[in-house]
Scaffold this motif. Structure first.
Motif, short mmCIF file in Angstrom:
data_model
loop_
_atom_site.label_atom_id
_atom_site.label_comp_id
_atom_site.label_asym_id
_atom_site.label_seq_id
_atom_site.Cartn_x
_atom_site.Cartn_y
_atom_site.Cartn_z
N ASP A 1 1.19 -1.27 0.28
CA ASP A 1 -0.12 0.11 -0.13
C ASP A 1 1.06 1.50 -0.07
O ASP A 1 1.40 1.92 1.46
CB ASP A 1 -0.97 0.51 1.13
CG ASP A 1 -1.86 1.55 1.01
OD1 ASP A 1 -2.79 1.76 2.15
OD2 ASP A 1 -1.83 1.25 0.06
N THR A 2 1.20 1.49 -0.85
CA THR A 2 2.30 3.15 -1.62
C THR A 2 2.41 4.29 -0.81
O THR A 2 0.59 4.32 -0.92
CB THR A 2 2.69 2.92 -2.54
OG1 THR A 2 3.11 1.61 -3.52
CG2 THR A 2 4.03 4.05 -3.30
N ALA A 3 2.47 5.14 -0.10
CA ALA A 3 2.23 5.99 -0.10
C ALA A 3 2.41 7.24 -1.48
O ALA A 3 1.54 7.74 -0.79
CB ALA A 3 2.79 6.72 1.57
N VAL A 4 3.26 7.33 -0.99
CA VAL A 4 3.69 8.26 -2.23
C VAL A 4 4.12 7.66 -3.40
O VAL A 4 4.73 6.39 -3.29
CB VAL A 4 4.45 9.32 -1.56
CG1 VAL A 4 4.85 10.79 -2.93
CG2 VAL A 4 4.24 10.18 -0.69
N SER A 5 3.26 7.70 -4.75
CA SER A 5 3.78 6.90 -5.64
C SER A 5 3.82 8.02 -7.01
O SER A 5 3.36 8.69 -7.21
CB SER A 5 2.44 6.09 -6.05
OG SER A 5 1.41 6.48 -6.37
N GLN A 6 4.88 7.58 -7.88
CA GLN A 6 5.20 7.94 -8.64
C GLN A 6 4.60 7.02 -10.33
O GLN A 6 5.56 5.97 -10.25
CB GLN A 6 7.33 8.52 -8.89
CG GLN A 6 6.79 9.70 -8.04
CD GLN A 6 8.11 10.15 -8.00
OE1 GLN A 6 8.59 9.98 -6.49
NE2 GLN A 6 9.52 10.53 -9.28
N THR A 7 4.39 7.65 -11.22
CA THR A 7 4.83 6.41 -12.66
C THR A 7 5.03 8.01 -13.32
O THR A 7 4.45 9.08 -13.77
CB THR A 7 3.31 6.23 -12.86
OG1 THR A 7 2.27 7.05 -12.52
CG2 THR A 7 2.42 5.01 -12.16
N PRO A 8 6.06 7.35 -14.85
CA PRO A 8 6.66 5.76 -14.59
C PRO A 8 7.76 6.54 -13.46
O PRO A 8 8.66 6.98 -13.10
CB PRO A 8 6.89 5.99 -16.05
CG PRO A 8 7.30 7.14 -16.55
CD PRO A 8 6.19 8.09 -15.56
N LYS A 9 8.30 5.23 -13.72
CA LYS A 9 9.36 4.93 -12.91
C LYS A 9 11.03 5.28 -13.34
O LYS A 9 11.52 5.59 -13.11
CB LYS A 9 9.73 3.52 -12.38
CG LYS A 9 11.01 3.35 -11.40
CD LYS A 9 10.83 2.20 -10.00
CE LYS A 9 11.86 1.49 -8.98
NZ LYS A 9 12.12 3.27 -8.69
N TYR A 10 10.92 5.02 -14.82
CA TYR A 10 11.45 5.23 -15.53
C TYR A 10 11.26 6.05 -17.14
O TYR A 10 10.39 5.63 -17.17
CB TYR A 10 12.42 3.79 -16.01
CG TYR A 10 13.41 3.44 -15.02
CD1 TYR A 10 12.47 2.13 -14.76
CD2 TYR A 10 14.58 3.82 -14.76
CE1 TYR A 10 13.94 1.52 -13.66
CE2 TYR A 10 15.36 3.10 -13.84
CZ TYR A 10 14.81 1.90 -13.20
OH TYR A 10 15.05 1.20 -12.17
N LEU A 11 11.96 7.01 -17.66
CA LEU A 11 11.02 7.55 -18.93
C LEU A 11 12.37 8.17 -19.49
O LEU A 11 13.17 8.97 -19.19
CB LEU A 11 10.59 8.80 -18.44
CG LEU A 11 10.14 9.73 -19.34
CD1 LEU A 11 8.77 9.48 -20.22
CD2 LEU A 11 9.51 10.93 -18.49
N VAL A 12 12.81 7.55 -20.95
CA VAL A 12 13.78 8.05 -21.79
C VAL A 12 13.49 8.74 -23.06
O VAL A 12 12.01 7.90 -23.73
CB VAL A 12 14.49 6.53 -22.16
CG1 VAL A 12 15.17 6.76 -23.05
CG2 VAL A 12 15.31 5.37 -20.65
N THR A 13 13.29 9.72 -23.69
CA THR A 13 12.64 10.63 -24.85
C THR A 13 13.63 11.97 -24.84
O THR A 13 14.44 11.21 -24.47
CB THR A 13 11.69 11.11 -23.53
OG1 THR A 13 10.64 11.93 -25.21
CG2 THR A 13 12.50 12.79 -23.43
N GLN A 14 13.49 11.99 -26.71
CA GLN A 14 14.14 12.53 -27.23
C GLN A 14 14.36 13.79 -26.80
O GLN A 14 12.91 14.03 -26.22
CB GLN A 14 13.89 12.43 -28.66
CG GLN A 14 14.08 10.32 -29.75
CD GLN A 14 15.11 10.58 -29.53
OE1 GLN A 14 16.30 11.17 -29.49
NE2 GLN A 14 15.42 9.32 -29.38
N MET A 15 15.20 14.96 -27.24
CA MET A 15 15.21 15.82 -27.13
C MET A 15 14.44 16.85 -27.80
O MET A 15 13.86 16.32 -28.73
CB MET A 15 16.56 16.32 -28.20
CG MET A 15 17.55 16.72 -26.47
SD MET A 15 19.10 17.62 -27.36
CE MET A 15 18.89 18.70 -28.65
N GLY A 16 13.63 17.61 -26.56
CA GLY A 16 12.40 18.29 -27.53
C GLY A 16 11.14 17.99 -27.37
O GLY A 16 10.49 19.12 -27.52
N ASN A 17 10.71 16.43 -27.08
CA ASN A 17 9.43 16.18 -26.54
C ASN A 17 8.83 16.72 -25.30
O ASN A 17 9.98 17.67 -24.76
CB ASN A 17 9.52 14.43 -26.61
CG ASN A 17 9.72 13.96 -28.09
OD1 ASN A 17 9.53 14.19 -28.87
ND2 ASN A 17 10.34 13.13 -27.74
#
Lengths: 111, 113
Positions: free
Chosen positions: A1-17
């Motif tokens: 039962d996570t108290a503070v959650s974030q999504t996504p855990k990993y994010l890979v993207t190109q410049m300008g996005n």
């Protein structure tokens, strides 16, 4: 039962996005924060929201825009991503005293 | 300009012994001090805190000492356990939930069995 959650855990993207990171807390806290941990491992505050209102906005480029639809959520939207935005981003919340409770982090890599 | 400094990037201690992590600050307006523990690929976890009106706070194996005149605080872990191996961050702020927390750079503690 996570108290503070974030999504996504990993994010890979190109410049300008444009990308968003979501944060939710189920602790009933009124105050939420976004922090950036850079390559030198410093944790620096970016934004603080209290009950959906912006309290702190440190010197952050206006490409970063936090959005709080309700007091349990504080999302971070980043426009026109740059190489220097690569970092780990942490969301946190606070019950009304100085103690802050952190999410697991989102590692953003901009190529 | 670092307002919160952790001058030791790493510390190695034998299991069962005391670990002492140090932190110095420059801003006399800081009213509240916290220690966080962080494992790789996880967020910082709150460990223990102390307000400026106290000089010591204890919670189980963890004790934080505050020396306001020296602008120095320390975290003592006794006895140290291998599971304590992590990065420890010192943080300071003006008190209240809406103030900025300023973090140190962290000290990596390794507890050897």
């Amino acid at each position: 039962d996570t108290a503070v959650s974030q999504t996504p855990k990993y994010l890979v993207t190109q410049m300008g996005n444009d990308k968003s990171i979501k944060c939710e807390q189920n602790l009933g806290h009124d105050t939420m924060y976004w922090y950036k941990q850079d390559s030198k491992k410093f944790l620096k505050i970016m934004f603080s929201y209290n009950n959906k209102e912006l309290i702190i906005n440190e010197t952050v480029p206006n490409r970063f825009s936090p959005k709080s639809p309700d007091k349990a959520h504080l999302n971070l939207h980043i426009n026109s991503l740059e190489l220097g935005d690569s970092a780990v981003y942490f969301c946190a919340s606070s019950p009304g005293d100085p103690t802050q409770y952190f999410g697991p982090g989102t590692r953003l890599t901009v190529l | 300009d670092q307002q919160v400094k952790q001058n030791s990037p790493s510390l190695s201690v034998q299991e069962g012994r005391i670990s002492i992590l140090n932190c110095d600050y420059t801003n006399s307006m800081f009213d509240y001090f916290l220690w966080y523990k962080k494992y790789p690929a996880e967020g910082p976890t709150f460990l223990i805190s102390i307000s400026s009106i106290k000089d010591k706070n204890e919670d189980g194996r963890f004790t934080v000492f505050l020396n306001k005149s020296a602008k120095h605080l320390s975290l003592h872990i006794v006895p140290s356990q291998p599971g304590d191996s992590a990065v420890y961050f010192c943080a300071a702020g003006p008190g209240g939930s809406q103030g900025n927390l300023i973090f140190g750079k962290g000290t990596k503690l390794s507890v050897k069995p």
